[in-house]
Design an enzyme around this catalytic site. Structure first.
Site, PDB file in Angstrom:
ATOM      1  N   SER A  50     -13.991  -9.914  17.925  1.00 55.76           N
ATOM      2  CA  SER A  50     -13.166 -10.666  18.896  1.00 55.76           C
ATOM      3  C   SER A  50     -12.427  -9.818  19.870  1.00 55.76           C
ATOM      4  CB  SER A  50     -12.303 -11.326  17.846  1.00 55.76           C
ATOM      5  OG  SER A  50     -11.322 -10.291  17.363  1.00 55.76           O
ATOM      6  N   ASP A  85     -16.887 -12.163  20.561  1.00 49.70           N
ATOM      7  CA  ASP A  85     -16.801 -13.573  19.606  1.00 49.70           C
ATOM      8  C   ASP A  85     -15.579 -14.038  20.638  1.00 49.70           C
ATOM      9  OD1 ASP A  85     -17.053 -15.323  17.569  1.00 49.70           O
ATOM     10  OD2 ASP A  85     -15.781 -14.361  16.327  1.00 49.70           O
ATOM     11  N   HIS A 208     -20.025 -21.605  13.569  1.00 53.69           N
ATOM     12  CA  HIS A 208     -18.704 -20.763  13.252  1.00 53.69           C
ATOM     13  C   HIS A 208     -18.118 -21.326  12.035  1.00 53.69           C
ATOM     14  CE1 HIS A 208     -18.046 -18.828  17.426  1.00 53.69           C
ATOM     15  NE2 HIS A 208     -19.083 -19.600  17.603  1.00 53.69           N
ATOM     16  N   SER A 211     -17.653 -18.847   6.711  1.00 56.26           N
ATOM     17  CA  SER A 211     -17.041 -18.463   5.476  1.00 56.26           C
ATOM     18  C   SER A 211     -16.610 -19.776   4.566  1.00 56.26           C
ATOM     19  CB  SER A 211     -15.555 -17.512   5.559  1.00 56.26           C
ATOM     20  OG  SER A 211     -15.857 -16.523   5.977  1.00 56.26           O
TER      21      SER A 211
HETATM   22  P1  13P Z   1     -14.774 -17.510   9.416  1.00 59.89           P
HETATM   23  O1  13P Z   1     -13.527 -16.493   9.574  1.00 59.89           O
HETATM   24  O2  13P Z   1     -14.225 -18.792   8.720  1.00 59.89           O
HETATM   25  O3  13P Z   1     -15.953 -16.764   8.615  1.00 59.89           O
HETATM   26  O4  13P Z   1     -15.184 -17.698  10.882  1.00 59.89           O
HETATM   27  C1  13P Z   1     -15.800 -16.878  11.542  1.00 59.89           C
HETATM   28  C2  13P Z   1     -16.327 -17.189  12.925  1.00 59.89           C
HETATM   29  O5  13P Z   1     -16.533 -18.440  13.012  1.00 59.89           O
HETATM   30  C3  13P Z   1     -15.969 -16.277  14.089  1.00 59.89           C
HETATM   31  O6  13P Z   1     -16.225 -16.845  15.191  1.00 59.89           O
END
Ligand code: 13P
Length: 289
Positions: A50, A85, A208, A211
């Site tokens: 990111s 990202d 996306h 998690s």
């Molecule tokens: P999480 O942090 O929920 O795994 O999402 C990651 C993501 O989509 C990064 O762009």
């Protein structure tokens, strides 16, 4: 192995009905753990950065150099892409200049006309350099690096417009959320996912907020056209939990237990374990390198 664009690995995954993981990186421990996990399972991988993480890692160039040097050091043989990202328009240009092999332009907060205009320009720029590009339509719930979205579900028509510009893979909100999922989460919207896949002529889709989505739901999304799943929070949680346990179990009080190479090891090992588990059991990308 050199860093590669993500196009080939994603297209192969889309044809083969599995997905490539994007694991986000924060520092050397994350890079090592993810690369070693993917090498052990012979899985291609995308390392997500990111804009906030790039700043934390002292800039885009340092992120690229760290990844390259760690790959050389361990003799990594699996295909690896380094991907921006949720990039801004300016950030995407800077990342491309610094040697990123893939970028995401997140113009989802702009009016659709402006998103299309900026996406088009960046798609042309990325492709002129042999780099893959992801664009986003519709927000993704939760908060990431201070960007908060209400998690609207993307419009399949707008997805078709961006897909038609020649983007390599498309992020579209389908009820997914960054960070932890609330207990009353309604799950992924598979009807919209199917409609997006149909309207975009089978463009590889990106999920996306990977998690915490139940394994069966991730697998179903993959069968419906998701070829890239992003995971960030889960690695942070297993790292934090393992570090907490090391401290609470008195690890620091053991001889040289305060040495950072000892203190950070349980967390890094936990990330590697999670990566190996996910590429085998969630994404099906093991032995696809
Ligand atoms: P999480 O942090 O929920 O795994 O999402 C990651 C993501 O989509 C990064 O762009």
């Amino acid at each position: 192995m050199m860093l590669v664009s993500a196009t080939e690995m994603i297209n192969k995954a889309h044809e083969g009905h599995y997905a490539i993981a994007q694991f986000n990186i924060n520092n050397m421990e994350w890079i090592k753990a993810i690369l070693l996990g993917c090498e052990a399972k012979k899985s291609p991988v995308i390392l997500g950065v990111s804009e906030g993480a790039a700043k934390y890692m002292c800039g885009y160039k340092n992120a690229v150099d760290m990844v390259k040097n760690i790959m050389d050091f361990y003799g990594i043989t699996v295909p690896v892409a380094i991907h921006l990202d949720h990039g801004t328009y300016e950030g995407a240009k800077k990342a491309i200049e610094a040697g990123f092999t893939s970028v995401m332009f997140d113009g989802s907060h702009f009016p659709i006309e402006e998103n299309i205009e900026k996406s088009k320009e960046l798609i042309e720029l990325a492709h002129s350099k042999g780099i893959s590009i992801e664009c986003e339509v519709g927000g993704i719930g939760g908060e990431e690096d201070g960007v908060i979205s209400n998690g609207e579900v993307a419009s399949p028509e707008e997805c078709a417009e961006i897909a038609g510009l020649g983007v390599d893979f498309l992020a579209a909100g389908i009820g997914n959320i960054h960070g932890k999922y609330p207990a009353d989460w309604k799950g992924l919207n598979f009807e919209v996912l199917e409609e997006i896949q149909n309207k975009t002529d089978g463009k590889p889709l990106v999920l996306h907020g990977g998690s915490g989505i139940p394994q069966e739901m991730v697998k179903k999304a993959i069968t419906l056209g998701v070829s890239k799943v992003n995971v960030n929070t889960e690695c942070q949680i297993v790292f934090a939990d393992a570090t907490k346990k090391y401290i609470e179990d008195g690890g620091i009080d053991k001889p040289k237990g305060y040495d950072p190479r000892k203190l950070l090891k349980p967390g890094a090992d936990a990330i590697q374990g999670l990566v190996e588990d996910y590429v085998v059991n969630f994404f099906g990308s093991a032995d696809k390198a």
